[in-house]
Design an enzyme around this catalytic site. Structure first.
Site, PDB file in Angstrom:
ATOM      1  N   LYS A 116       1.169   3.748  11.378  1.00 11.80           N
ATOM      2  CA  LYS A 116       0.307   4.909  11.079  1.00 11.80           C
ATOM      3  C   LYS A 116       1.105   6.120  10.582  1.00 11.80           C
ATOM      4  O   LYS A 116       0.733   6.764   9.606  1.00 11.80           O
ATOM      5  CB  LYS A 116      -0.490   5.303  12.328  1.00 11.80           C
ATOM      6  CG  LYS A 116      -1.562   4.308  12.747  1.00 11.80           C
ATOM      7  CD  LYS A 116      -2.894   4.588  12.084  1.00 11.80           C
ATOM      8  CE  LYS A 116      -4.029   3.803  12.722  1.00 11.80           C
ATOM      9  NZ  LYS A 116      -3.953   2.361  12.537  1.00 11.80           N
ATOM     10  N   GLU A 288      -6.040   4.943   6.442  1.00 14.04           N
ATOM     11  CA  GLU A 288      -5.087   3.833   6.540  1.00 14.04           C
ATOM     12  C   GLU A 288      -5.344   2.868   5.393  1.00 14.04           C
ATOM     13  O   GLU A 288      -6.332   2.983   4.681  1.00 14.04           O
ATOM     14  CB  GLU A 288      -5.242   3.101   7.881  1.00 14.04           C
ATOM     15  CG  GLU A 288      -6.599   2.446   8.083  1.00 14.04           C
ATOM     16  CD  GLU A 288      -6.703   1.696   9.408  1.00 14.04           C
ATOM     17  OE1 GLU A 288      -5.662   1.387  10.003  1.00 14.04           O
ATOM     18  OE2 GLU A 288      -7.833   1.406   9.820  1.00 14.04           O
TER      19      GLU A 288
END
Length: 446
Positions: A116, A288
């Protein structure tokens, strides 16, 4: 082109990959656990190799055994589907090291997007919008107010170790930022033993919009429009549609171009999805990247007339994309409902067992169909009399429709849901039908 591929997956997605391989004249190898010995995908494949007992860690997650099966059967490539090993960088690398082809992105792209923090930094470098914020721990309420003013209200004050809604405050002004910081810090210290707090922009009335991208080994990357995935339950998508009823053509183009920039930055080859959160004013921020085929890929196929599984196979075989950005179509409206084995009247309790009756509505669209046509498509891994095992996810089928516009797609979906017969296990069809009839859903107001 490959003459034989192995599918390292099960159920609906294994059937989906086999359908395209058959259309392309490619032989297929299935791998299965004991729970799936009689499953539809095993019957559909040209060959099948047993992996082990039902639990996935003893079967579908055994990368070495899957590679062995590919070599033993003479398969040249492995398609991982989604879930299981599809975003496992070590597996993708091992497949390549063993002289086989991974039908998906290169392992370095999977690694780059799997973290992330690293992916957000990469997105920043690629000039992709990321949520404005201050990611270092903040020491005083005064510093919190100063940072919040710099970001612009509203902001979200979050505990670094937070979760489950604890250590989280939204502030719309200086006073709320000052008080929220102190409250957050105390709550975080008491709940997690870690009082580090950071601040980021709070996106009002957020929508979950994702851009489908496709890249080849020759540096070409295109975006195949967007999917709206805002209707979710416990962060699981329930209804997906393409295009989005919310974003403008200008936003669509800007998001698409940024998704392509990010894909190029990680030398992306294959189908992938860049996910964004979009605010009420159409300001959008990177969330993402999913480095695999997604569950909701059929809605993109229906509005573009492209077979995404075929494109993945062609790219993996070294072919150039056969079209440019200007050739990508966006025709009509597509919707997908996930039909799950769960009881909406009992808090969505999972339901397993024998499908005493499984009769999907009449279909006129097929998997792997590379043309645009209105109608109904059902992607499933089960058959009448089959089993819903307790070891895997609860999806029975995906019901997908394509209509001339959104109202037509909703009407077709409601009719198709009414025509779906499932007996022996409970399903979420009543819940899906209620959602589709909800005035706010019909108005596109999520």
């Amino acid at each position: 082109m490959f003459t034989k591929i192995l599918i390292a997956n099960r159920g609906e997605i294994a059937c989906r990959v086999i359908a395209t391989a058959q259309k392309m004249g490619i032989a297929t190898v299935a791998v299965y656990s004991d729970a799936d010995a009689q499953a539809r995908f095993v019957q559909m494949a040209d060959e099948a190799v047993r992996l082990g007992p039902p639990p996935s860690r003893e079967s579908y997650l055994l990368g070495d055994k899957i590679i062995e099966a590919a070599k033993a059967t003479g398969a040249q490539a492995i398609h991982p589907g989604y879930g299981f090993l599809s975003e496992n960088e070590a597996f993708a690398r091992k497949v390549e090291e063993q002289g086989l082809v991974f039908i998906g992105p290169k392992h370095h792209s999977i690694a780059a997007m799997g973290d992330k923090i690293a992916s957000k930094k990469l997105a920043d470098e690629a000039k992709v919008n990321t949520i404005p914020g201050y990611n270092d721990p903040i020491d005083t309420p005064e510093q919190a107010v100063e940072i919040a003013q710099g970001i612009g209200y509203p902001v979200m004050i979050k505990a670094s170790a937070g979760g489950g809604g604890k250590g989280l405050r939204v502030a719309f002004n200086d006073k709320e930022a000052h008080e929220g910081f102190s409250a957050c810090r105390n709550e975080a210290r008491n709940s997690f033993g870690d009082d580090r707090v950071f601040i980021e922009k709070f996106v009002e009335q957020p929508r979950h919009i994702e851009i489908q991208v496709l890249g080849d080994a020759h540096g070409n990357v295109v975006y195949l429009n967007e999917r709206e995935c805002s209707i979710q339950r416990r962060h699981q998508k329930v209804i997906e549609e393409a295009p989005s009823p919310f974003i403008s053509d200008a936003t669509r183009k800007a998001m698409g171009e940024q998704a392509v920039q990010l894909a190029k930055a990680v030398q992306y080859q294959s189908a992938g999805t860049v996910e964004f959160v979009v605010g009420k004013d159409q300001d959008f921020y990177f969330l993402e990247m999913n480095t695999r085929l997604q569950v909701e890929h059929p809605v993109t196929e229906l509005i573009t007339g492209l077979d995404l599984v075929e494109q993945m196979i062609r790219v993996a075989a070294g072919e150039k994309l056969g079209f440019a950005q200007a050739d990508v179509k966006r025709e009509g409206w597509a919707m997908e409902c996930r039909i799950n084995a769960e009881d909406p009247f009992r808090s969505f309790l999972p339901s397993t067992g024998r499908l005493v009756r499984f009769a999907p509505p009449a279909t006129d669209l097929q998997q792997g169909q590379a043309t645009i046509a209105h109608g109904v498509r059902v992607d499933t891994g089960v058959v009448d009399g089959g089993e819903i095992p307790m070891f895997y996810d609860s999806m029975i089928a995906k019901l997908i429709v394509h209509g001339k516009d959104r109202a037509d797609a909703i009407a077709r979906m409601r009719e198709a849901l009414n025509g779906f017969v499932i007996k022996g296990v409970q399903s979420n069809i009543p819940f899906q039908a209620a959602l589709l009839a909800h005035p706010k859903f019909v108005a596109g107001d999520f």
